[in-house]
Design a protein around this motif. Structure first.
Motif, PDB file in Angstrom:
ATOM      1  N   ILE A 156       0.880  -1.193   0.000  1.00 31.10           N
ATOM      2  CA  ILE A 156       0.000   0.000   0.000  1.00 31.10           C
ATOM      3  C   ILE A 156       0.911   1.235   0.000  1.00 31.10           C
ATOM      4  CG2 ILE A 156      -1.825   1.240   1.232  1.00 31.10           C
ATOM      5  CD1 ILE A 156      -2.574  -1.484   2.545  1.00 31.10           C
ATOM      6  N   SER A 157       0.925   1.929  -1.142  1.00 34.77           N
ATOM      7  CA  SER A 157       1.910   3.026  -1.270  1.00 34.77           C
ATOM      8  C   SER A 157       1.549   4.204  -0.370  1.00 34.77           C
ATOM      9  CB  SER A 157       1.967   3.476  -2.734  1.00 34.77           C
ATOM     10  OG  SER A 157       0.670   3.851  -3.143  1.00 34.77           O
ATOM     11  N   LYS A 180       3.056   8.765   6.569  1.00 35.98           N
ATOM     12  CA  LYS A 180       2.033   8.189   7.464  1.00 35.98           C
ATOM     13  C   LYS A 180       0.665   8.080   6.794  1.00 35.98           C
ATOM     14  CE  LYS A 180       3.879   9.203  12.039  1.00 35.98           C
ATOM     15  NZ  LYS A 180       4.068   7.857  12.623  1.00 35.98           N
ATOM     16  N   ILE A 181       0.510   8.684   5.630  1.00 34.99           N
ATOM     17  CA  ILE A 181      -0.809   8.713   4.987  1.00 34.99           C
ATOM     18  C   ILE A 181      -0.776   7.899   3.692  1.00 34.99           C
ATOM     19  CG2 ILE A 181      -2.539  10.214   3.889  1.00 34.99           C
ATOM     20  CD1 ILE A 181      -2.435  10.552   6.905  1.00 34.99           C
ATOM     21  N   SER A 182      -1.863   7.128   3.462  1.00 41.01           N
ATOM     22  CA  SER A 182      -2.029   6.423   2.185  1.00 41.01           C
ATOM     23  C   SER A 182      -3.423   6.683   1.667  1.00 41.01           C
ATOM     24  CB  SER A 182      -1.837   4.919   2.364  1.00 41.01           C
ATOM     25  OG  SER A 182      -0.501   4.610   2.641  1.00 41.01           O
ATOM     26  N   ARG A 327       0.589   4.302  10.077  1.00 35.26           N
ATOM     27  CA  ARG A 327      -0.059   4.548   8.790  1.00 35.26           C
ATOM     28  C   ARG A 327      -1.567   4.725   8.975  1.00 35.26           C
ATOM     29  NH1 ARG A 327       1.210   2.585   3.550  1.00 35.26           N
ATOM     30  NH2 ARG A 327       3.215   1.831   4.297  1.00 35.26           N
ATOM     31  N   VAL A 328      -2.118   5.769   8.356  1.00 32.00           N
ATOM     32  CA  VAL A 328      -3.578   5.936   8.263  1.00 32.00           C
ATOM     33  C   VAL A 328      -3.926   5.901   6.779  1.00 32.00           C
ATOM     34  CG1 VAL A 328      -5.549   7.433   8.703  1.00 32.00           C
ATOM     35  CG2 VAL A 328      -3.700   7.306  10.392  1.00 32.00           C
ATOM     36  N   ILE A 329      -4.792   4.950   6.432  1.00 38.17           N
ATOM     37  CA  ILE A 329      -5.114   4.716   5.025  1.00 38.17           C
ATOM     38  C   ILE A 329      -6.549   5.147   4.752  1.00 38.17           C
ATOM     39  CG2 ILE A 329      -5.392   2.902   3.257  1.00 38.17           C
ATOM     40  CD1 ILE A 329      -3.382   1.273   5.212  1.00 38.17           C
ATOM     41  N   PHE A 330      -6.712   6.047   3.785  1.00 36.23           N
ATOM     42  CA  PHE A 330      -8.073   6.418   3.366  1.00 36.23           C
ATOM     43  C   PHE A 330      -8.435   5.474   2.217  1.00 36.23           C
ATOM     44  CE2 PHE A 330      -8.624   9.929   6.133  1.00 36.23           C
ATOM     45  CZ  PHE A 330      -7.366  10.486   6.306  1.00 36.23           C
ATOM     46  N   CYS A 331      -9.381   4.580   2.508  1.00 35.81           N
ATOM     47  CA  CYS A 331      -9.739   3.551   1.517  1.00 35.81           C
ATOM     48  C   CYS A 331     -10.998   3.995   0.774  1.00 35.81           C
ATOM     49  CB  CYS A 331      -9.998   2.225   2.239  1.00 35.81           C
ATOM     50  SG  CYS A 331     -10.479   0.912   1.111  1.00 35.81           S
ATOM     51  N   THR A 344      -8.142  16.950  -2.278  1.00 36.12           N
ATOM     52  CA  THR A 344      -8.273  17.582  -0.955  1.00 36.12           C
ATOM     53  C   THR A 344      -7.109  17.276  -0.019  1.00 36.12           C
ATOM     54  OG1 THR A 344     -10.646  17.166  -1.276  1.00 36.12           O
ATOM     55  CG2 THR A 344      -9.966  18.009   0.876  1.00 36.12           C
ATOM     56  N   LEU A 345      -6.465  16.118  -0.196  1.00 36.45           N
ATOM     57  CA  LEU A 345      -5.369  15.724   0.720  1.00 36.45           C
ATOM     58  C   LEU A 345      -4.274  16.797   0.851  1.00 36.45           C
ATOM     59  CD1 LEU A 345      -4.938  11.883   0.108  1.00 36.45           C
ATOM     60  CD2 LEU A 345      -5.000  13.003   2.344  1.00 36.45           C
ATOM     61  N   PRO A 346      -3.833  17.446  -0.281  1.00 39.88           N
ATOM     62  CA  PRO A 346      -2.736  18.417  -0.140  1.00 39.88           C
ATOM     63  C   PRO A 346      -3.087  19.603   0.769  1.00 39.88           C
ATOM     64  CG  PRO A 346      -3.009  17.789  -2.439  1.00 39.88           C
ATOM     65  CD  PRO A 346      -4.181  17.208  -1.696  1.00 39.88           C
ATOM     66  N   LEU A 347      -4.389  19.861   0.944  1.00 41.45           N
ATOM     67  CA  LEU A 347      -4.780  20.990   1.816  1.00 41.45           C
ATOM     68  C   LEU A 347      -4.502  20.652   3.278  1.00 41.45           C
ATOM     69  CD1 LEU A 347      -8.238  21.929   0.211  1.00 41.45           C
ATOM     70  CD2 LEU A 347      -5.926  22.749  -0.375  1.00 41.45           C
ATOM     71  N   TYR A 348      -4.583  19.367   3.631  1.00 44.07           N
ATOM     72  CA  TYR A 348      -4.456  18.961   5.045  1.00 44.07           C
ATOM     73  C   TYR A 348      -3.081  18.372   5.344  1.00 44.07           C
ATOM     74  CZ  TYR A 348      -9.382  19.969   5.341  1.00 44.07           C
ATOM     75  OH  TYR A 348     -10.585  20.633   5.326  1.00 44.07           O
TER      76      TYR A 348
END
Ligand SMILES: NC(=O)c1ccc[n+]([C@H]2O[C@H](COP(=O)([O-])OP(=O)(O)OC[C@H]3O[C@@H](n4cnc5c(N)ncnc54)[C@H](O)[C@@H]3O)[C@@H](O)[C@H]2O)c1
Length: 359
Positions: A156-157, A180-182, A327-331, A344-348
């Protein structure tokens, strides 16, 4: 096994028994029945046999006469200078023999449990099954997955924002959150990670959507454990074993129903789902967690609003507890959700500060 025999030979020396048959007679007189391995000529039997032998041998040394022999051997041994060394050697032999016994006891139990485990059936004790599965390493747990096409965490990249985003970011960059984010697009039930989050309903007894998929993939024991939790309030989170899932745990949370529109109450409840799920993960040392898009299906929460509550809550949690999670993965399951999160991810989770033009 070898160590138990060494303990036996030390008994023979102590009691000046010259033949193993005499020892065997003494042991049998004390009610010790050697099923395997120790009686002359018998082949070593299964671990269970050694366990019975060793446990009965322990009983043997508590009978008065044998205990007296044992004590006298100790006295003689400790009176002479060489005796001290003999005592240490004997103690070590018994100590390691006990370790071997515990080890074979554990191996015997684990093997027996692995043989009888049936995650396709509601029969069996879910508590015993849960304890057994949670005691296994990831590799050992793989034999019990109810799917063969699972996705290991290393496949999971990690999401890395591209520098130079045009929009003003909601949060400053925090390099402690790098890696830490996927963002994963696909079926959450395939992820071989510590915990997947389920968008459940208040009964916790399954339903449809991601809830239905997780229960189907986990097998019927998941519902048995869920039933023991007696439901879950909106915004709360409760953790169970993953059973037949590649995920070790399932964290069940109940999102707000937002068909009538989104107010402060629904926003607060959705944030609580993410925060309480992360707390449940940290409390159980689950260091990799995947979230579906909670409440954005049947519960009708507009995805373009839910994404902000989800990302803000995870960002604020990681700012405070970055050491608790790897790791926190948004599935995401729908292509529309994938596009929404990419945007939206780049804003946070902003990239390196954009290099200001030198012109
Ligand atoms: N969607 C249905 O048909 C249906 C029917 C009855 C109950 N439910 C469920 O819906 C209620 C909760 O509503 P909700 O909007 O929070 O949940 P949801 O309706 O399951 O939708 C949440 C999100 O999960 C996504 N999703 C669906 N399957 C998967 C999967 N395998 N892996 C990853 N993501 C997936 C789905 O696209 C959506 O974005 C509960 O009652 C629960 O039982 C769903």
């Amino acid at each position: 096994m070898a160590l138990q025999i060494s303990a036996l030979f030390s008994y023979m020396r102590a009691s000046r028994c010259t033949t193993l048959s005499r020892v065997r007679a003494d042991f049998q007189a004390a009610g010790v029945r050697f099923k395997h391995g120790v009686t002359p000529g018998s082949p070593p039997g299964p671990a269970r046999g050694h366990i019975n032998a060793a446990l009965r041998a322990e009983k043997f040394f508590t009978t008065p006469t044998n205990a007296a022999i044992w004590r006298s051997s100790q006295v003689k041994a400790s009176s002479s200078p060489r005796g001290w060394l003999g005592k240490v050697v004997l103690g070590a032999a018994l100590g390691v023999s006990t370790f071997a016994l515990v080890q074979s006891l554990h191996t015997g139990t684990v093997t027996a449990m692995a043989r009888k485990l049936n995650l396709n059936s509601a029969d069996g004790d879910w508590k015993e099954t849960k304890d057994y599965l949670l005691s296994l390493s990831v590799t050992d747990r793989r034999q019990h997955y109810r799917t063969s096409d699972f996705v290991p965490l290393h496949d999971i990249s990690v999401w890395t924002p591209t520098a130079g985003g045009s929009e003003k970011t909601v949060y400053p960059r925090n390099k402690k959150l790098d890696n830490k984010i996927s963002l994963y697009s696909g079926d959450i039930t395939k992820l071989e990670i510590d915990a997947i989050v389920n968008a459940a309903n208040k009964t916790l007894l399954g339903g449809g959507g991601v809830d239905g998929a997780i229960h189907r993939a986990a097998g019927p024991m998941l519902k048995q454990e869920c039933a023991s939790l007696h439901g879950c309030e909106t915004g709360e989170a409760k953790i169970t074993c993953g059973y037949g899932l590649p995920a070790k745990y399932v964290i069940h949370t109940v999102g707000p129903v937002a068909q009538g529109g989104v107010g402060d109450e629904e926003k607060k409840a959705l944030r609580s789902c993410y925060k309480n799920s992360l707390n449940a993960a940290a409390k159980n040392n689950a260091r990799s967690v995947a979230f579906p898009c909670i409440s954005t299906g049947v519960y009708g929460y507009p995805p373009e609003q839910a994404v902000h509550e989800a990302l803000a809550t995870v960002r604020e949690y990681l700012d405070e507890h970055h050491d608790k999670l790897d790791r926190v993965i948004f599935c995401v399951f729908l292509p529309t959700d994938k596009e929404l999160y990419m945007k939206t991810l780049p804003l946070y989770f902003p990239a390196e500060d954009t290099v200001k033009s030198k012109l």
